[in-house]
Design a protein around this motif. Structure first.
Motif: not given
Length: 510
Positions: A185-193
């Protein structure tokens, strides 16, 4: 497995815990040794405990909190008073209080309440308007119309919506979470950020230090800064014997361009989307907002960003945009609670919903560590013929806390409250819904920490279609639960019942 244990034993939480325990042990040992050597000190320490007990009795504190500390002082009269002065003086630390007062004074113009629509709500439903007015008057967060709401009955749904909406960001993204954890969850969001930063979008991330101490590497905020993401850490943990460690940022907020936002119980970690089965199936909820009410989520974020960052307040005015209206039925009222505001807003909203219910009030909470007022309100409602139902976890995340939760069952069940345990796993959702006109989806648990010590937030919904969705989701969830009966409680081993009753004495300190 060995590497995991090494990291756990050498991590900041373990080291800080050991240092705090050592400080407590040194203080206790010093008190005992000095009292043996100099008898007059024995009398002095007893007088300190007496003074602490008088301070507890005279202060405007919750009765259960008073009782728990008085019990500890009675059990350990030699040094109980000293520990109360270090840990139990239930006020904000002087440094935090001064910083909060200074930053709030500087930013008063920035955080002033926008214009809401309470007058329209009064004309439509007076009962709802009275409850809404309490939130507006005490917290400064008014109700709004022209806000579209989508209900997320699971963390997977919020994750899907976040991945739908975050790529659309043009100006800024604001994230405030109790827990961030590296994973799907966080790694996917972080890549987008990181991609949005390259596109010129400003990204601010605020996380609680204690909440993330076991889920993120040390100095993780510096890594985010290296990627161009502005980052602040709320109330960094220091290995010292002080009550400051109690005050945590338990909020979960995401704001996109000031026009769209998320709020609810879902942290950015894999168990919240069931990518990792930590305690069976994880049931959690949130709401997605688009429209005028999002400006309150922005203001809530800025409050704690001001406490945690070095940004000048005036520089943050760029985030206070006026969202475009999104016509929709009903009223939407995001609000926040803080241990610094002098009001127990989260608890009072819950109590009002219970006491004003005529037909039903349905509740979900991972913990049921209730004070006398909450127990009394639930009992009175049930004894008045209101259909009161509460869902708690079937699989506990904390054994001792679950024992205290179950210790609340007998008195409630005898009064007619129906209590269900979610058998597939752990229910982390914090929701209330009542009489088809009001629902609350937020972050505040039914325990002392959430209601008295933590920074919390929620969204109250009045006559919104989401109220019906929350009700139906709770009823569907009850279909996956088992009803707890008085006969089952009576059949519990006596030792377990005694342990639950003993732990309940210290529930306010958990």
């Amino acid at each position: 497995m060995a590497v995991k244990w090494i990291r756990l034993l050498t991590g900041r939480l373990t080291v800080s815990g050991i240092l705090i325990c050592l400080q407590a042990a040194v203080i206790a040992a010093a008190v005992i040794v000095l009292s043996v050597r100099w008898n007059w000190l024995l009398l002095a320490f007893f007088f300190i405990s007496i003074g602490a007990a008088l301070n507890i009795a005279l202060r405007d504190l919750h009765p259960a909190y008073k009782a728990a500390w008085l019990m500890l002082i009675l059990l350990f009269p030699l040094f109980g008073g000293l520990f109360y002065l270090a840990l139990g003086h239930k006020g904000i630390s002087r440094v935090l209080r001064h910083r909060h007062a200074k930053r709030t004074a500087e930013a008063q113009w920035l955080l002033s309440a926008p214009q809401g629509t309470s007058r329209d709500l009064y004309q439509f439903h007076r009962q709802a308007a009275v409850q809404s007015d309490y939130i507006t008057r005490t917290g400064g967060f008014p109700p709004f119309q022209n806000t579209r709401v989508e209900y997320c009955p699971l963390g997977e749904e919020q994750f899907r919506l976040m991945m739908r909406e975050l790529p659309k960001a043009k100006r800024f993204i604001l994230l405030e979470y109790f827990i961030l954890e590296e994973g799907v969850m966080w790694n996917t969001i972080l890549a987008l950020l990181r991609q949005k930063v390259l596109e010129g979008v400003e990204v601010l991330v605020l996380f609680d230090d204690l909440g993330c101490i076991q889920t993120l590497p040390q100095d993780y905020h510096r890594q985010l800064e290296d990627w161009g993401i502005r980052c602040a850490v709320f109330n960094p943990l220091r290995p010292s014997l002080t009550a400051a460690v109690n005050y945590r940022d338990h909020r979960k907020i995401c704001v996109i361009d000031g026009q769209k936002g998320f709020c609810g119980g879902i942290n950015l970690a894999d168990e919240y989307i069931n990518a990792y089965r930590k305690h069976g199936h994880w049931k959690d909820t949130a709401v997605f907002l688009e429209g005028e009410a999002v400006q309150s989520l922005t203001r809530i974020f800025l409050q704690n960003w001001l406490l945690s960052s070095s940004d000048p307040p005036k520089s943050l005015s760029r985030f206070l945009v006026t969202p475009l209206p999104c016509p929709a039925r009903g009223w939407v009222q995001p609000y926040a609670d803080s241990p610094l505001d002098g009001h127990n807003i989260a608890e009072s909203v819950y109590l009002q919903m219970i006491s004003r219910a005529v037909r039903y009030v349905y509740i979900t909470s991972p913990y049921l560590i209730l004070d006398h007022e909450m127990v009394g309100a639930l009992q009175t409602a049930a004894e008045s013929g209101v259909d009161v139902r509460i869902i708690t976890p079937g699989i506990a995340d904390k054994r001792a806390v679950h024992l205290v939760t179950r210790s609340s069952y007998p008195a409630l069940i005898r009064s007619g409250v129906k209590i269900y345990e979610y058998m597939p796993g752990f229910i982390h959702a914090k929701m209330f819904v009542s009489d088809d006109y009001m629902a609350v989806v937020g972050t505040a648990n039914l325990d002392y920490r959430s209601l008295y010590l933590h920074y919390e937030c929620a969204v109250a919904l009045f006559h919104s279609p989401v109220v019906d969705q929350v009700r139906e989701d709770i009823l569907d969830t009850i279909g996956q639960c088992r009803l707890i009966t008085q006969a089952e409680l009576d059949a519990q081993p006596r030792g377990q019942r005694l342990l639950s009753a003993f732990l309940r004495l210290f529930a306010p300190l958990m």
